[in-house]
Design a protein around this motif. Structure first.
Motif, PDB file in Angstrom:
ATOM      1  N   ARG A  76      86.586  70.515  17.428  1.00 11.76           N
ATOM      2  CA  ARG A  76      85.394  71.172  16.862  1.00 11.76           C
ATOM      3  C   ARG A  76      85.636  71.546  15.406  1.00 11.76           C
ATOM      4  N   VAL A  77      86.838  72.064  15.123  1.00  9.26           N
ATOM      5  CA  VAL A  77      87.174  72.441  13.748  1.00  9.26           C
ATOM      6  C   VAL A  77      87.152  71.204  12.854  1.00  9.26           C
ATOM      7  N   MET A  78      87.739  70.099  13.333  1.00  6.30           N
ATOM      8  CA  MET A  78      87.754  68.848  12.559  1.00  6.30           C
ATOM      9  C   MET A  78      86.326  68.342  12.327  1.00  6.30           C
ATOM     10  N   ALA A  79      85.477  68.419  13.352  1.00  8.55           N
ATOM     11  CA  ALA A  79      84.080  67.996  13.205  1.00  8.55           C
ATOM     12  C   ALA A  79      83.362  68.869  12.176  1.00  8.55           C
ATOM     13  N   ASN A  80      83.647  70.168  12.187  1.00 10.24           N
ATOM     14  CA  ASN A  80      83.049  71.082  11.206  1.00 10.24           C
ATOM     15  C   ASN A  80      83.500  70.726   9.784  1.00 10.24           C
ATOM     16  N   ILE A  81      84.784  70.411   9.625  1.00  5.60           N
ATOM     17  CA  ILE A  81      85.294  70.029   8.305  1.00  5.60           C
ATOM     18  C   ILE A  81      84.615  68.739   7.849  1.00  5.60           C
ATOM     19  N   TYR A  82      84.491  67.783   8.765  1.00  7.39           N
ATOM     20  CA  TYR A  82      83.862  66.497   8.449  1.00  7.39           C
ATOM     21  C   TYR A  82      82.431  66.723   7.953  1.00  7.39           C
ATOM     22  N   LYS A  83      81.686  67.574   8.652  1.00  8.67           N
ATOM     23  CA  LYS A  83      80.306  67.883   8.241  1.00  8.67           C
ATOM     24  C   LYS A  83      80.294  68.590   6.888  1.00  8.67           C
ATOM     25  N   HIS A  84      81.211  69.528   6.705  1.00 11.05           N
ATOM     26  CA  HIS A  84      81.284  70.315   5.466  1.00 11.05           C
ATOM     27  C   HIS A  84      81.608  69.433   4.254  1.00 11.05           C
ATOM     28  N   THR A  85      82.482  68.439   4.435  1.00 15.96           N
ATOM     29  CA  THR A  85      82.913  67.593   3.321  1.00 15.96           C
ATOM     30  C   THR A  85      82.122  66.302   3.208  1.00 15.96           C
ATOM     31  N   GLY A  86      81.225  66.056   4.149  1.00 16.53           N
ATOM     32  CA  GLY A  86      80.485  64.804   4.138  1.00 16.53           C
ATOM     33  C   GLY A  86      81.380  63.615   4.464  1.00 16.53           C
ATOM     34  N   GLY A  87      82.416  63.850   5.257  1.00 17.90           N
ATOM     35  CA  GLY A  87      83.309  62.771   5.660  1.00 17.90           C
ATOM     36  C   GLY A  87      84.351  62.399   4.626  1.00 17.90           C
ATOM     37  N   LYS A  88      84.522  63.255   3.644  1.00 14.73           N
ATOM     38  CA  LYS A  88      85.497  62.982   2.580  1.00 14.73           C
ATOM     39  C   LYS A  88      86.710  63.892   2.737  1.00 14.73           C
ATOM     40  N   GLN A  89      87.716  63.666   1.897  1.00 20.30           N
ATOM     41  CA  GLN A  89      88.912  64.501   1.879  1.00 20.30           C
ATOM     42  C   GLN A  89      88.512  65.947   1.571  1.00 20.30           C
ATOM     43  N   CYS A  90      89.325  66.870   2.057  1.00 19.63           N
ATOM     44  CA  CYS A  90      89.080  68.284   1.752  1.00 19.63           C
ATOM     45  C   CYS A  90      90.202  68.790   0.848  1.00 19.63           C
ATOM     46  N   LEU A  91      90.369  70.079   0.781  1.00 13.18           N
ATOM     47  CA  LEU A  91      91.463  70.670   0.002  1.00 13.18           C
ATOM     48  C   LEU A  91      92.796  70.076   0.444  1.00 13.18           C
ATOM     49  N   THR A  92      93.829  70.313  -0.331  1.00 13.00           N
ATOM     50  CA  THR A  92      95.161  69.865   0.064  1.00 13.00           C
ATOM     51  C   THR A  92      96.025  71.073   0.390  1.00 13.00           C
ATOM     52  N   ALA A  93      97.200  70.805   0.925  1.00 15.46           N
ATOM     53  CA  ALA A  93      98.135  71.880   1.256  1.00 15.46           C
ATOM     54  C   ALA A  93      98.632  72.593  -0.003  1.00 15.46           C
ATOM     55  N   LYS A  94      98.416  71.978  -1.169  1.00 14.83           N
ATOM     56  CA  LYS A  94      98.850  72.592  -2.429  1.00 14.83           C
ATOM     57  C   LYS A  94      97.798  73.524  -3.018  1.00 14.83           C
ATOM     58  N   SER A  95      96.645  73.623  -2.370  1.00 12.45           N
ATOM     59  CA  SER A  95      95.606  74.541  -2.830  1.00 12.45           C
ATOM     60  C   SER A  95      96.097  75.979  -2.679  1.00 12.45           C
TER      61      SER A  95
END
Length: 137
Positions: A63-82
Motif C-alpha cells: 500500500r505504501v509503495m502504491a501511494n508513492i507511485y501515485k504521489h510521484t506519477g510512477g517516477k523516481q522519488c527522493l533518494t536515501a541522500k535526501s
C-alpha cells in the motif's frame, strides 16, 4: 506487486526468489541479475509480508509503495541522500497516518531506495497486492 521479492540481511539490494531447497534458497539480484545461494540461517524478509507502523495500526508495504507511485506519477522519488526533514515530509505526504515515533529516518531511506529500484525495473505500480488490501491486524 511485491510477491517473490526479498530483502536479505547482510546483502544490499532486493532479490527475486528463484528456488527453494532444504537448507537454502536461490535468489537473483533485481539490480544486476546475478544469482546466488542464501543459507537457511540468513535473515530473509519477503516484501509482501513487511508492514509499516501507523497511528492506527500497521499498513502493508504494498500500500505504501502504491501511494508513492501515485504521489510521484510512477517516477523516481527522493533518494536515501535526501535530508532527514525532506524524508519525513515525503513520508507524511505518501502516508499521512505514519507513526513518526516508530518509523525512523533509516527506515524511510530503505523504503525510498527499494521503491526507486523497483520502479526502475517496472516492478511497482499504483495497485496494491490483492491479498494485501486490508491493513495488517
Amino acid at each position: 506487486m511485491l510477491e517473490g521479492i526479498l530483502s536479505v540481511a547482510g546483502k544490499s539490494g532486493l532479490y527475486k526468489l528463484l528456488s527453494q531447497g532444504k537448507n537454502m534458497i536461490v535468489v537473483e539480484s533485481i539490480e544486476d541479475g546475478k544469482r546466488s545461494p542464501v543459507s537457511s540461517n540468513a535473515r530473509v524478509s519477503a516484501l509482501q509480508e513487511i508492514s509499516m507502523y501507523t497511528v492506527d495500526g500497521d499498513v502493508k508495504l504494498s500500500r505504501v509503495m502504491a501511494n508513492i507511485y501515485k504521489h510521484t506519477g510512477g517516477k523516481q522519488c527522493l533518494t536515501a541522500k535526501s535530508s532527514a526533514e525532506e524524508l519525513k515530509q515525503f513520508m507524511a505526504d505518501v502516508l499521512p497516518e505514519w507513526d513518526s515515533e516508530r518509523i525512523y529516518v533509516s527506515d524511510i531511506k530503505k523504503l525510498v531506495t527499494w521503491y526507486n529500484l523497483l520502479v526502475d525495473k517496472g516492478l511497482v505500480s499504483d495497485k496494491e497486492d490483492e491479498t494485501n488490501e486490508e491493513n495488517a491486524e
